[in-house]
Design an enzyme around this catalytic site. Sequence first.
Site, PDB file in Angstrom:
ATOM      1  N   ASP B  72       0.340  -7.290  -1.349  1.00  0.00           N
ATOM      2  CA  ASP B  72       0.553  -6.981  -2.766  1.00  0.00           C
ATOM      3  C   ASP B  72       0.485  -8.300  -3.525  1.00  0.00           C
ATOM      4  OD1 ASP B  72       1.249  -6.161  -5.254  1.00  0.00           O
ATOM      5  OD2 ASP B  72       3.062  -5.105  -4.650  1.00  0.00           O
ATOM      6  N   TRP B  97       6.376 -12.375   4.451  1.00  0.00           N
ATOM      7  CA  TRP B  97       6.599 -11.024   4.941  1.00  0.00           C
ATOM      8  C   TRP B  97       5.523 -10.664   5.942  1.00  0.00           C
ATOM      9  CZ3 TRP B  97       3.699 -11.617   0.577  1.00  0.00           C
ATOM     10  CH2 TRP B  97       2.687 -10.704   0.297  1.00  0.00           C
ATOM     11  N   ASP B 116       2.552 -16.577   0.832  1.00  0.00           N
ATOM     12  CA  ASP B 116       2.158 -16.848  -0.545  1.00  0.00           C
ATOM     13  C   ASP B 116       1.750 -18.311  -0.687  1.00  0.00           C
ATOM     14  OD1 ASP B 116       2.588 -14.289  -1.406  1.00  0.00           O
ATOM     15  OD2 ASP B 116       4.576 -14.680  -2.230  1.00  0.00           O
ATOM     16  N   ASN B 144       7.068  -6.692   0.263  1.00  0.00           N
ATOM     17  CA  ASN B 144       6.027  -7.456  -0.427  1.00  0.00           C
ATOM     18  C   ASN B 144       6.271  -7.559  -1.928  1.00  0.00           C
ATOM     19  OD1 ASN B 144       5.090  -5.092  -1.594  1.00  0.00           O
ATOM     20  ND2 ASN B 144       3.288  -4.911  -0.295  1.00  0.00           N
ATOM     21  N   ASP B 145       7.355  -6.970  -2.432  1.00  0.00           N
ATOM     22  CA  ASP B 145       7.694  -7.119  -3.854  1.00  0.00           C
ATOM     23  C   ASP B 145       8.371  -8.455  -4.145  1.00  0.00           C
ATOM     24  OD1 ASP B 145       6.673  -4.703  -4.494  1.00  0.00           O
ATOM     25  OD2 ASP B 145       8.587  -3.666  -4.701  1.00  0.00           O
ATOM     26  N   VAL B 146       8.748  -9.166  -3.103  1.00  0.00           N
ATOM     27  CA  VAL B 146       9.462 -10.432  -3.281  1.00  0.00           C
ATOM     28  C   VAL B 146       8.469 -11.547  -3.583  1.00  0.00           C
ATOM     29  CG1 VAL B 146      10.921 -12.135  -2.119  1.00  0.00           C
ATOM     30  CG2 VAL B 146      11.264  -9.693  -1.701  1.00  0.00           C
TER      31      VAL B 146
END
Lengths: 396, 172
Positions: B72, B97, B116, B144-146
């Site tokens: 994401d 992640w 990232d 994956n929202d972090v």
Amino acid sequence: MLKIVALAFFGLSFTAQADLPVDLPIVEKLKKPNNAWVWVSDGTGDFSKSRLFDTTSGKMLGMLSTGYWSGGLVLPSHGRDIYAIQTHFSRSTRGQRTDILAIYDPETLLEKGEIEIPPRRMSALIQKGLSSVTADDNFLMVQNFTPAQSISIIDLKNKRFVAEIESPGCTGVYANSSVTFSAICGDGSLMWVQMDATGNVIDKGFTDPFFDSYEDPVAADGVRVDNQWLYASHNGYVYPVDVSNVVPVAVERWSFLTDQERADGWRFGGFNHIDAHPQSRRLFILMQDGGEDSYEEPGKEVWVFNIDSHERIARFDLEHMALGLEVSMEEEPHLYTSAVTFPIPTWAVVMLAVFGHESSLMEIADFGLDIYQADTGKLERTIENATSAPTLLQGW
Amino acid sequence: MSRFDKWLERRARNIARKTSRRFFLAKLGTALVGASAYPLLPIARSQATALASEADPGSPEDCEYWRYCAIDGFLCACCGGTASSCPPGTALSPITWIGTCRNPADGKNYIISYNDCCGQSACRRCQCMRNEGDKPVYLTSQANDVNWCSGSSADMVYNCSIAAIMGVEDEA
């Protein structure tokens, strides 16, 4: 002769019209907020912003710049302040990181102070659950992540940072009472915390697990109704947690899907998928039918449930697909959704999707604000270009 | 911490087994078109990316590339990096992640680290949201929202995401 008369007529009409008055430019101030005002935040921008809209007139009223990957706004019920949890870097995209709680005047939207907090605030796509304020507006809890998890406690009344406590394995913080809060843990339990009147922790512990975090995880986007927090799960259940006492107590879950709806792939959708109107005992859930792992896909319907009987009492088709919802606290509430629209014909949208150009679609997508009657699901208004990346709607 | 470590260890094998074997359409395409309406879509795309190697099929600049099953973010391969390297001028976040994706070429499930890349502002090219097996933020290692740039030693702004192979899933 006619020409002369006409010239004379028009000449007279010009001279009869008074000059426009001279402008005296000022800076606007906000009027007293009302329940029809809503803040729309884009939480994941390099320079996040929250825009304020009057949903009655459709006008934008003002804006706050809220730093890097904002934690959204905190709107205390006393209305004397607006708070924003923010991260800043000394060289814009690099350099020393500073996290603050910025304090704004709700009339001028000018900053009137700030509280420095540990530079460890968690930034994520979702916003609800990463901070929580007590019902009496005295304490604010902020989730940290380094990746060690901890929670900062801020005394809003005395405008000071109080303490940072470890929350090992637990992320997602929820104020329970004026001096208690809890966090969701990875094993499906809750960490609970009790503070004294100054915000210092005097007791804490863990409940037994009350959901299976892998088979049926609850979303971190909980909604508070009376003495319960309600969490919707990926497989279509509501897990209520009673927080009347210091130690939270999980209440029996209930399903908001029939077995057939579950088999048909219905799940909640979007980033802020749940809200309630406690006065009328209604729970609103943004829904889509993409099946397993689809829980962040845009919603296309809103389902309405009675909080007590768990019956579904309405099902609304949305005019535009939506990434989040919020219910106003008006007596006859409105339903706000983060609407996604495309300024091209539907067939062109479908072709772009079919041929794998979803990223092109994202480039041209307009993220607006739809305002529906919450009783009927009738669309009253669409405010276009409300945000660049909708992550949070907050009624004021 | 130990109660969570033990619990995570117990669950780890289960996670790898269950996470991310499906091959869905990208999120927005699914919402617009409906997965059942266009079941041949992934096949059409693999034909379009025929230049990729046979062992590692697909284009790293394509959201449907097999390694991106739980991603994401913006694809670093479109931003000056590759599927497993960050663009110049960024820093690699060491915390990450994890997902498990099936390589259609050999049928094996690979453990993928979605690091990232940090320090330049958001690349905003090739946005890709797949979310297969993604979990809420309290299950951080599968979330994956972090923003994984935040909090790490590369504590800077988010630029893009990579999908590095960590190994083959243990079939046992």
